[in-house]
Enzyme design. Structure first.
Site, PDB file in Angstrom:
ATOM      1  N   ASP A 372       0.806  -1.132   0.000  1.00 58.47           N
ATOM      2  CA  ASP A 372       0.000   0.000   0.000  1.00 58.47           C
ATOM      3  C   ASP A 372       0.856   1.202   0.000  1.00 58.47           C
ATOM      4  O   ASP A 372       1.416   1.501   0.893  1.00 58.47           O
ATOM      5  CB  ASP A 372      -1.093  -0.099   0.927  1.00 58.47           C
ATOM      6  CG  ASP A 372      -2.160  -0.783   0.116  1.00 58.47           C
ATOM      7  OD1 ASP A 372      -2.569  -0.228  -0.598  1.00 58.47           O
ATOM      8  OD2 ASP A 372      -2.526  -1.734   0.039  1.00 58.47           O
ATOM      9  N   THR A 373       1.459   2.092  -0.610  1.00 55.16           N
ATOM     10  CA  THR A 373       2.417   2.905  -1.351  1.00 55.16           C
ATOM     11  C   THR A 373       1.786   4.235  -1.792  1.00 55.16           C
ATOM     12  O   THR A 373       0.593   4.319  -1.989  1.00 55.16           O
ATOM     13  CB  THR A 373       2.833   2.108  -2.606  1.00 55.16           C
ATOM     14  OG1 THR A 373       3.438   0.902  -2.167  1.00 55.16           O
ATOM     15  CG2 THR A 373       3.786   2.868  -3.474  1.00 55.16           C
ATOM     16  N   ILE A 374       2.645   5.244  -1.985  1.00 60.03           N
ATOM     17  CA  ILE A 374       2.161   6.482  -2.602  1.00 60.03           C
ATOM     18  C   ILE A 374       2.934   6.718  -3.884  1.00 60.03           C
ATOM     19  O   ILE A 374       4.096   6.321  -4.006  1.00 60.03           O
ATOM     20  CB  ILE A 374       2.274   7.713  -1.674  1.00 60.03           C
ATOM     21  CG1 ILE A 374       3.725   8.029  -1.278  1.00 60.03           C
ATOM     22  CG2 ILE A 374       1.376   7.564  -0.461  1.00 60.03           C
ATOM     23  CD1 ILE A 374       4.443   8.996  -2.153  1.00 60.03           C
TER      24      ILE A 374
END
Length: 563
Positions: A372-374
């Site tokens: 889950d990352t930007i």
């Protein structure tokens, strides 16, 4: 029973079109029009970060200054996906030299943690949480490498928006609050979690004002004293002390020895567009491998959302991901045949395994020579563009929060395998296989598009779908991201898990049941998943009219904005 329930949900959700009204222009599934501006553009997964980037641009900062500012804000306002305890990758278009530069700012494993430790403890895999999967956080060093090469404003100015929000507070957005609550329910009893990330005994809810004064202090140290504050000074000392207290191995020496690496992006040409990714230890070249296979088909003729297109895409993905499982790892420890993997000839050989009428239950990896990352993107008035992705892995990370520093350490080391002889086997001082990948597209030697899609193994699949949507199906920048997505789960993983049943084809709502039925007839197991399709940001440069187009999607709380 579960399979038929998933099919029922797919059939129902796939037939729904929930819209307030029909759009007068463009595709009906688009959530809005593209954003268009002349002087600068930023697209991130949280509006406050986008606005911080624009503020830096208006103060005379470069696209890289603005990207660092946005990333620092995102570490505060979206801790569910990133932070200074994680790693960073970037692709930069330098307008002055008319060249692309790649930065691999991923950290390495502790030198004192050996493979024999896991064997002694009877472990067959590295745990997802706790101190064992923690590797050196590369983010801060990545900031300073980018800033040294392309920055204009002092780091005190660049980090000031994040410091101000951390000290004075910001309102938490809807989707981030949802993920924050899920993590808090699991981690609330871990040391320092509640004191850092919870207010009044719970995770902040939508609209709550949240402050993180601990992170404000940490960011101030970094702004004033530079990268040494993090990797050698007070911050490093506190990380070292806490890791010893929780039985971890990451040390001050590991932090001091850390370096980022400038790398040369690699590319393939897809129907006249040069698509650029970073080489391993990331998974970016999987997107190039899939594109090379798809280029052998008339995708436009198949039509968006058709069973023929989805089948071809999924089968091409399976072929690329088997190679991903075998070959993608730290190139400092392996001779990885990148050039061969992304070659057109190799794609033709692999395509021979693709059956246009039947889903493969399993496919072999290629036989090659030894081998889950930007996400955010920013462009400035001078034509510089940066494609940047940053993550802690598994949402907020390992659960290890060192002292009163206000951030969590990543758990990226979980992605190593413990299988001796594997390219991605655990070794001290080694960078793990990485899922986070930025992307860039050029056309005729000029910048065309900076973009990314968040979400673990979805990322190469997302990159390909965005490009196919634009190049083959004629969608604009916003439509390409809003269009219903495909996610295939089940291919072999870098940790050693093997696909043996063909996996699941997950489809977002918007794909009609006739398509689902046709896919089932080809042997696919089709499921419905409400999430896991990534989060997209993009900026496109129109060289003829000299304007930027920006896009961000409705799956996240994000915003594209320009001036």
């Amino acid at each position: 029973m579960r399979f038929y329930f998933l099919m029922f949900l797919t059939m129902i959700c796939g037939s729904m079109t929930l819209q307030a009204q029909d759009r007068l222009t463009g595709r009906n599934f688009a959530t809005r029009s593209e954003v268009i501006a002349q002087h600068g553009m930023a697209a991130t997964s949280q509006p406050l970060a986008t606005q911080a980037a624009l503020d830096i641009l208006k103060q005379g900062g470069s696209a890289i200054d603005a990207a660092i500012a946005a990333n620092a804000v995102l570490g505060l306002v979206e801790p569910t996906g990133n932070g200074i305890g994680g790693d960073l990758f970037a692709i930069v278009w330098d307008a002055e030299s008319q060249q692309l530069h790649g930065l691999n700012a991923s950290g390495r494993t502790p030198e004192s943690l050996k493979l024999s430790y896991f064997e002694k403890e009877g472990m067959t895999s590295i745990p997802a949480y706790g101190p064992l999967p923690v590797s050196v956080p590369g983010c801060v060093d990545g900031w300073f490498e980018l800033h040294k090469k392309f920055g204009k404003l002092p780091m005190e100015v660049v980090l000031s928006p994040a410091i101000d929000y951390a000290r004075n507070g910001f309102p938490v957005t809807e989707l981030i609050s949802y993920y924050w609550t899920l993590t808090a329910n699991r981690m609330k009893d871990l040391p320092n979690f509640a004191d850092t990330y919870m207010t009044s005994g719970q995770a902040p809810q939508k609209g709550d004002i949240f402050k993180n004064p601990r992170l404000a202090y940490t960011l101030e140290l970094i702004a004033k004293k530079g990268r040494k504050a993090f990797y050698e000074g007070e911050i490093a000392k506190k990380i070292d002390k806490h890791m010893q207290e929780v039985g971890g191995f990451l040390s001050r020496k590991d932090l001091k020895n850390h370096t980022s690496e400038w790398v040369t992006p690699v590319s393939t040409n897809y129907r006249g567009y040069d698509v650029w990714e970073l080489p391993p230890n990331g998974q970016g070249i999987a997107a190039l491998q899939i594109l090379n296979i798809l280029e052998q088909y008339d995708i436009a003729e198949m039509g968006f959302g058709s069973a023929e297109y989805i089948h071809t895409f999924v089968e091409a993905k399976k072929l690329a991901y088997e190679d991903r499982a075998k070959f993608y790892a730290d190139p400092a420890f392996n001779e990885i045949p990148v050039d061969e993997l992304i070659s057109k000839q190799y794609a033709r050989e692999r395509n021979a395994l693709l059956n246009p009428k039947r889903a493969a239950r399993s496919v072999p990896a290629g036989k090659l020579k030894d081998g889950d990352t930007i996400y955010l993107t920013v462009a400035d008035k001078d034509g510089n563009m940066v494609s940047l992705i940053q993550s802690n892995f598994r949402g907020m990370g390992s659960g290890v929060i060192p002292g009163d520093l206000g951030f969590m350490l990543q758990d990226r080391g979980e992605l190593f395998t413990l299988e001796e002889g594997h390219f991605n086997v655990y070794e001290p001082g080694k960078r793990p296989f990485h899922t986070i990948i930025p992307a860039f597209v050029t056309k005729d030697g000029k910048p065309f598009m900076s973009f990314g899609v968040m979400g673990g193994g979805m990322q190469p699949q997302g990159h390909v779908q965005i490009l196919v949507n634009m190049i083959d199906f004629g969608m604009n920048l916003q439509e390409a991201g809003d269009a219903p997505r495909i996610r295939h789960d089940g291919s072999s993983q870098p940790t050693g898990e093997v696909m043996s049943d063909g996996g699941y084809v997950n489809l977002e709502s918007g794909i009609d049941y006739e398509t689902i039925r046709a896919l089932r007839q080809k042997g696919h197991k089709v499921g419905y998943s409400a999430g896991g399709y990534g989060g997209y940001q993009a900026i496109m440069w129109d060289d003829l009219r000299k304007v930027y187009f920006g896009a961000s999607e409705s799956r996240k709380d994000g915003q594209a904005a320009g001036y």
